[in-house]
Design an enzyme around this catalytic site. Structure first.
Site, PDB file in Angstrom:
ATOM      1  N   ASP A  13       0.865  -1.180   0.000  1.00 33.42           N
ATOM      2  CA  ASP A  13       0.000   0.000   0.000  1.00 33.42           C
ATOM      3  C   ASP A  13       0.906   1.236   0.000  1.00 33.42           C
ATOM      4  OD1 ASP A  13      -1.622   2.140   0.674  1.00 33.42           O
ATOM      5  OD2 ASP A  13      -2.676   1.063   2.275  1.00 33.42           O
ATOM      6  N   ASN A  27      -6.311  13.084 -10.919  1.00 32.20           N
ATOM      7  CA  ASN A  27      -7.027  13.512 -12.132  1.00 32.20           C
ATOM      8  C   ASN A  27      -6.803  15.014 -12.311  1.00 32.20           C
ATOM      9  OD1 ASN A  27      -9.076  14.978 -10.612  1.00 32.20           O
ATOM     10  ND2 ASN A  27      -9.879  12.957 -10.075  1.00 32.20           N
ATOM     11  N   GLY A  35      -9.681   4.901  -6.187  1.00 29.34           N
ATOM     12  CA  GLY A  35      -8.397   4.206  -6.289  1.00 29.34           C
ATOM     13  C   GLY A  35      -7.343   4.709  -5.316  1.00 29.34           C
ATOM     14  N   VAL A  36      -6.127   4.811  -5.819  1.00 27.17           N
ATOM     15  CA  VAL A  36      -5.001   5.211  -4.966  1.00 27.17           C
ATOM     16  C   VAL A  36      -5.159   6.668  -4.512  1.00 27.17           C
ATOM     17  CG1 VAL A  36      -3.416   5.860  -6.846  1.00 27.17           C
ATOM     18  CG2 VAL A  36      -2.499   4.999  -4.700  1.00 27.17           C
ATOM     19  N   ASP A  37      -5.786   7.475  -5.323  1.00 23.94           N
ATOM     20  CA  ASP A  37      -6.049   8.892  -4.999  1.00 23.94           C
ATOM     21  C   ASP A  37      -6.872   8.980  -3.707  1.00 23.94           C
ATOM     22  OD1 ASP A  37      -6.135  11.619  -5.320  1.00 23.94           O
ATOM     23  OD2 ASP A  37      -7.406  11.613  -7.105  1.00 23.94           O
ATOM     24  N   SER A 120      -2.355   5.160 -14.183  1.00 25.57           N
ATOM     25  CA  SER A 120      -3.283   4.964 -15.322  1.00 25.57           C
ATOM     26  C   SER A 120      -3.750   3.522 -15.532  1.00 25.57           C
ATOM     27  CB  SER A 120      -2.688   5.466 -16.657  1.00 25.57           C
ATOM     28  OG  SER A 120      -2.798   6.869 -16.763  1.00 25.57           O
ATOM     29  N   THR A 121      -3.226   2.565 -14.773  1.00 25.56           N
ATOM     30  CA  THR A 121      -3.577   1.161 -15.063  1.00 25.56           C
ATOM     31  C   THR A 121      -4.824   0.676 -14.326  1.00 25.56           C
ATOM     32  OG1 THR A 121      -2.244   0.192 -13.284  1.00 25.56           O
ATOM     33  CG2 THR A 121      -1.130   0.625 -15.393  1.00 25.56           C
ATOM     34  N   GLY A 122      -5.427   1.539 -13.505  1.00 20.48           N
ATOM     35  CA  GLY A 122      -6.645   1.155 -12.794  1.00 20.48           C
ATOM     36  C   GLY A 122      -7.853   1.722 -13.506  1.00 20.48           C
ATOM     37  N   TYR A 124      -8.258   4.341 -15.158  1.00 16.11           N
ATOM     38  CA  TYR A 124      -7.985   4.920 -16.481  1.00 16.11           C
ATOM     39  C   TYR A 124      -7.709   3.886 -17.574  1.00 16.11           C
ATOM     40  CZ  TYR A 124      -8.069   9.815 -14.895  1.00 16.11           C
ATOM     41  OH  TYR A 124      -8.449  11.052 -14.431  1.00 16.11           O
TER      42      TYR A 124
HETATM   43  N1  AR6 Z   1      -1.284   1.707  -3.004  1.00 13.07           N
HETATM   44  C1  AR6 Z   1      -0.726   1.404  -4.191  1.00 13.07           C
HETATM   45  N2  AR6 Z   1      -1.441   1.224  -5.311  1.00 13.07           N
HETATM   46  C2  AR6 Z   1      -2.782   1.352  -5.219  1.00 13.07           C
HETATM   47  C3  AR6 Z   1      -3.454   1.667  -4.020  1.00 13.07           C
HETATM   48  C4  AR6 Z   1      -2.643   1.852  -2.868  1.00 13.07           C
HETATM   49  N3  AR6 Z   1      -3.167   2.165  -1.684  1.00 13.07           N
HETATM   50  N4  AR6 Z   1      -4.788   1.709  -4.273  1.00 13.07           N
HETATM   51  C5  AR6 Z   1      -4.946   1.417  -5.576  1.00 13.07           C
HETATM   52  N5  AR6 Z   1      -3.743   1.192  -6.155  1.00 13.07           N
HETATM   53  P1  AR6 Z   1      -6.084   4.022  -9.989  1.00 13.07           P
HETATM   54  P2  AR6 Z   1      -5.599   5.537 -12.489  1.00 13.07           P
HETATM   55  C6  AR6 Z   1      -3.399   0.835  -7.538  1.00 13.07           C
HETATM   56  O1  AR6 Z   1      -7.422   3.613 -10.477  1.00 13.07           O
HETATM   57  O2  AR6 Z   1      -5.842   4.345 -13.311  1.00 13.07           O
HETATM   58  C7  AR6 Z   1      -8.921   8.196  -9.440  1.00 13.07           C
HETATM   59  O3  AR6 Z   1     -10.307   8.365  -9.312  1.00 13.07           O
HETATM   60  C8  AR6 Z   1      -4.471   0.239  -8.418  1.00 13.07           C
HETATM   61  O4  AR6 Z   1      -4.678  -1.130  -8.080  1.00 13.07           O
HETATM   62  O5  AR6 Z   1      -5.950   4.473  -8.587  1.00 13.07           O
HETATM   63  O6  AR6 Z   1      -4.414   6.406 -12.791  1.00 13.07           O
HETATM   64  C9  AR6 Z   1      -8.221   9.494  -9.787  1.00 13.07           C
HETATM   65  O7  AR6 Z   1      -8.804  10.599  -9.141  1.00 13.07           O
HETATM   66  C10 AR6 Z   1      -3.799   0.396  -9.776  1.00 13.07           C
HETATM   67  O8  AR6 Z   1      -2.830  -0.640  -9.949  1.00 13.07           O
HETATM   68  O9  AR6 Z   1      -5.460   5.226 -10.894  1.00 13.07           O
HETATM   69  C11 AR6 Z   1      -8.421   9.550 -11.265  1.00 13.07           C
HETATM   70  O10 AR6 Z   1      -9.692  10.053 -11.594  1.00 13.07           O
HETATM   71  C12 AR6 Z   1      -3.056   1.730  -9.642  1.00 13.07           C
HETATM   72  O11 AR6 Z   1      -3.007   2.001  -8.243  1.00 13.07           O
HETATM   73  C13 AR6 Z   1      -8.322   8.110 -11.695  1.00 13.07           C
HETATM   74  O12 AR6 Z   1      -8.681   7.349 -10.541  1.00 13.07           O
HETATM   75  C14 AR6 Z   1      -3.708   2.900 -10.347  1.00 13.07           C
HETATM   76  O13 AR6 Z   1      -5.117   2.785 -10.261  1.00 13.07           O
HETATM   77  C15 AR6 Z   1      -6.910   7.733 -12.059  1.00 13.07           C
HETATM   78  O14 AR6 Z   1      -6.908   6.424 -12.564  1.00 13.07           O
END
Ligand code: AR6
Length: 173
Positions: A13, A27, A35-37, A120-122, A124
């Protein structure tokens, strides 16, 4: 754990990492999301959102820095990755730029250790292996000409992402 001296991948994490800076997959609004945000804003506390409100958003492919507040990390670098739209809309270059801009900000601020999520891999939807190759290539290239940053950690939340990073690091490092 898969590692070189400077670049490694772990499963975990990102909010729990004791590094100088963690990178957020944000974003354009910088006002939080899923997600991570969401995890980073929750762990850092409300002051992070207050500071983010003053930044006026961020372009795709760019990054902006704030304090880390309640996080172990002193800084958060908010990078905005591209939404995957099939691969012909400049997604590769925009994702590469996210990593470069984050590393530039880190180097400018004397940050020695930095942790990245798989931007971007979640939500997005960027294909994982393609994104991983871009992430590893950009970090490797940057570290070849930067002496300031001592360690880059790719923090993989799920097993699939961790397995992918392990394989790409073995291949490209
Ligand atoms: N620690 C590490 N990685 C994580 C965690 C964590 N605590 N939580 C999730 N991930 P995403 P994106 C991983 O969707 O695709 C948001 O709404 C997750 O499993 O968080 O860049 C923003 O505000 C994946 O492998 O980010 C934007 O609107 C990775 O982090 C949008 O999502 C990225 O997934 C950005 O989408």
């Amino acid at each position: 754990m898969t590692s070189s001296k400077k670049i490694l991948a772990i499963q975990g994490d990102i909010t729990q990492q004791a590094v100088d800076a963690i990178v957020n997959a944000a974003n354009n609004s910088l006002l939080g999301g899923g997600g991570v945000d969401r995890a980073i804003h929750r762990a850092a506390g409300g002051q992070l959102l207050e500071e983010c409100r003053r930044l006026g958003g961020c372009a795709t492919g760019d990054a902006k820095m704030t304090k880390g507040y309640r996080l172990l990390a002193k800084w958060v670098i908010h990078a905005v990755g591209p939404v995957w739209r099939g691969g012909n809309q400049g997604e590769d270059e925009l994702l590469a730029r996210c990593y470069r801009r984050s590393l530039e900000l880190a180097a400018e601020n004397d940050i020695k250790s930095i942790a990245f999520p798989a931007i971007s891999t979640g939500i997005y939807g960027f294909p994982l292996e393609r994104a991983t190759r871009i992430a590893v290539t950009e970090v490797k290239q940057f570290l070849q000409h930067s002496s300031c940053i001592e360690q880059v950690i790719f923090v993989c939340f799920d097993t699939r992402t961790y397995e992918c990073y392990k394989q790409v690091l073995l291949e490209l490092l």
